[in-house]
Design a protein around this motif. Structure first.
Motif, mmCIF file in Angstrom:
data_model
loop_
_atom_site.group_PDB
_atom_site.id
_atom_site.type_symbol
_atom_site.label_atom_id
_atom_site.label_comp_id
_atom_site.label_asym_id
_atom_site.label_seq_id
_atom_site.Cartn_x
_atom_site.Cartn_y
_atom_site.Cartn_z
ATOM 1 N N SER A 148 0.816 -1.211 0.000
ATOM 2 C CA SER A 148 0.000 0.000 0.000
ATOM 3 C C SER A 148 0.852 1.265 0.000
ATOM 4 O O SER A 148 0.388 2.328 -0.416
ATOM 5 C CB SER A 148 -0.945 0.001 1.209
ATOM 6 N N THR A 149 2.108 1.163 0.475
ATOM 7 C CA THR A 149 2.968 2.355 0.507
ATOM 8 C C THR A 149 3.319 2.842 -0.906
ATOM 9 O O THR A 149 3.762 3.978 -1.073
ATOM 10 C CB THR A 149 4.265 2.086 1.283
ATOM 11 N N GLN A 150 3.119 1.992 -1.917
ATOM 12 C CA GLN A 150 3.403 2.386 -3.293
ATOM 13 C C GLN A 150 2.451 3.472 -3.794
ATOM 14 O O GLN A 150 2.707 4.104 -4.827
ATOM 15 C CB GLN A 150 3.313 1.180 -4.227
ATOM 16 N N GLN A 151 1.358 3.694 -3.069
ATOM 17 C CA GLN A 151 0.409 4.737 -3.462
ATOM 18 C C GLN A 151 1.020 6.128 -3.350
ATOM 19 O O GLN A 151 0.574 7.060 -4.007
ATOM 20 C CB GLN A 151 -0.849 4.641 -2.594
ATOM 21 N N HIS A 188 7.217 7.007 -3.505
ATOM 22 C CA HIS A 188 7.704 5.626 -3.498
ATOM 23 C C HIS A 188 8.375 5.283 -4.831
ATOM 24 O O HIS A 188 7.905 5.678 -5.911
ATOM 25 C CB HIS A 188 6.544 4.659 -3.235
ATOM 26 N N THR A 189 9.465 4.547 -4.744
ATOM 27 C CA THR A 189 10.232 4.168 -5.950
ATOM 28 C C THR A 189 9.360 3.440 -6.969
ATOM 29 O O THR A 189 9.520 3.620 -8.188
ATOM 30 C CB THR A 189 11.408 3.262 -5.550
ATOM 31 N N PHE A 190 8.430 2.612 -6.484
ATOM 32 C CA PHE A 190 7.621 1.802 -7.393
ATOM 33 C C PHE A 190 6.295 2.458 -7.781
ATOM 34 O O PHE A 190 5.460 1.819 -8.436
ATOM 35 C CB PHE A 190 7.324 0.443 -6.757
ATOM 36 N N HIS A 191 6.070 3.698 -7.392
ATOM 37 C CA HIS A 191 4.773 4.340 -7.639
ATOM 38 C C HIS A 191 4.376 4.373 -9.117
ATOM 39 O O HIS A 191 3.204 4.114 -9.443
ATOM 40 C CB HIS A 191 4.771 5.765 -7.068
ATOM 41 N N PRO A 192 5.287 4.656 -10.043
ATOM 42 C CA PRO A 192 4.877 4.725 -11.450
ATOM 43 C C PRO A 192 4.292 3.403 -11.982
ATOM 44 O O PRO A 192 3.433 3.426 -12.873
ATOM 45 C CB PRO A 192 6.172 5.088 -12.182
ATOM 46 N N SER A 193 4.768 2.276 -11.452
ATOM 47 C CA SER A 193 4.261 0.971 -11.894
ATOM 48 C C SER A 193 4.233 0.040 -10.684
ATOM 49 O O SER A 193 5.108 -0.807 -10.517
ATOM 50 C CB SER A 193 5.152 0.392 -13.003
ATOM 51 N N PRO A 194 3.237 0.180 -9.813
ATOM 52 C CA PRO A 194 3.213 -0.541 -8.535
ATOM 53 C C PRO A 194 3.027 -2.046 -8.694
ATOM 54 O O PRO A 194 2.381 -2.517 -9.638
ATOM 55 C CB PRO A 194 2.023 0.084 -7.808
ATOM 56 N N SER A 251 2.664 7.100 4.886
ATOM 57 C CA SER A 251 2.439 6.578 3.540
ATOM 58 C C SER A 251 3.645 5.813 3.017
ATOM 59 O O SER A 251 3.543 5.059 2.055
ATOM 60 C CB SER A 251 2.105 7.706 2.572
ATOM 61 N N LEU A 252 4.814 5.991 3.645
ATOM 62 C CA LEU A 252 6.016 5.304 3.200
ATOM 63 C C LEU A 252 6.560 4.320 4.237
ATOM 64 O O LEU A 252 7.410 3.494 3.920
ATOM 65 C CB LEU A 252 7.117 6.319 2.863
ATOM 66 N N THR A 253 6.090 4.418 5.475
ATOM 67 C CA THR A 253 6.637 3.602 6.549
ATOM 68 C C THR A 253 6.083 2.185 6.515
ATOM 69 O O THR A 253 4.868 1.982 6.552
ATOM 70 C CB THR A 253 6.319 4.223 7.926
#
Length: 267
Positions: A31-34, A38-44, A180-182
């Motif tokens: 869920s932190t990818q939202q 987050h590094t993976f946000h563009p393609s979670p 959101s990132l923890t």
């Protein structure tokens, strides 16, 4: 999600503490990818499927170990390694003994109790390591540690006399941190996070004993014979723990935590 057979309903897996902890931790981390940070946000990445490949039962009916394959991928077709051996948490025990004729508040002549016992997964019949044991689902980390000390070392130690080194070293999530990132991992060491969920809090107990009793610890036989435990104790100087326990991740972590926390004045 598939299970190993209709005889063992999937509900048993869903109620397995190790599985519940693993899946909730993983889902929160996903869920932190939202967050746009987050590094993976563009393609979670998403958890798409879980295949249970094998299970072991303790005592005939209690779920013990689970081997599963988690299919985690993003919409670009990229996958994350998902082979998981679920076994849940354990506790590691750093017991320091010191002659009671030594002045207080000194590191002189401190000794560590190690166990020597068969560890078949490592191919060993005599592996030196820090005492350890699996966490009882119904108890606390410190309660499990006190129980293991009694069973493996034959020492009665109240929970209140145990210090959680990993808890002291790993600060709790700050209220003002970015939720959101923890991620919500255990305040414990993860000895093999590439393949297993196992986490191990490391507890410390320091005890002053008569000098003449120290020699009696080395070679002492302990363990629960009804559980086929065959444990021999070994007493080693604290300053040699890094060498004597060099094959044991728990021992090396305990050594590092102890030295670091002492340097910071926390123990």
């Amino acid at each position: 999600m598939s299970c190993e057979s209709s005889r063992r309903p999937i509900s048993r897996l869903l109620s397995f503490p190790a599985f519940k902890n693993w899946i909730s931790t993983l889902q929160h981390s996903l869920s932190t990818q939202q967050s746009r940070e987050h590094t993976f946000h563009p393609s979670p990445y998403k958890l798409r499927k879980i295949d249970v490949q094998a299970v072991d039962y303790f005592g005939g009916d209690r779920l013990g170990f689970v081997k599963l394959k988690a299919d985690i991928s993003n919409d670009d077709g990229e996958r994350l390694p998902g082979s998981v051996f679920l076994r849940g948490g354990s506790v590691g025990l750093m017991v320091i003994l010191q002659p009671d004729d030594i002045p207080l508040n000194t590191e002189k002549e401190k000794h560590i109790l190690l166990t020597i016992q068969p560890r078949i997964p490592a191919g060993s019949l005599a592996l030196p390591e820090l005492p350890a044991g699996m966490i009882d689902d119904s108890g606390t980390f410190s309660g499990a540690a006190a129980k293991e000390i009694k069973e493996e070392l034959d020492l009665d130690i109240p929970e209140s006399d145990l210090v959680d080194l990993t808890e002291l070293a790993i600060p709790p999530d700050s209220p003002d941190s970015s939720s959101s990132l923890t991620e919500k991992l255990q305040r414990a060491i993860y000895p093999s996070p590439g393949g297993s969920d196992e986490f191990i809090p490391i507890f410390l107990h320091q005890k002053r004993v008569p000098r003449e009793t120290l020699d009696g610890w080395t070679g002492k036989l302990t363990g629960l014979r009804e559980q086929k435990e065959k444990i021999t104790l070994k007493l080693v100087p604290l300053e040699k723990l890094w060498r004597e326990g060099a094959r044991d991740a728990k021992a090396l972590c305990a050594w590092a935590l102890y030295c670091g926390l002492r340097e910071e004045g926390k123990i």
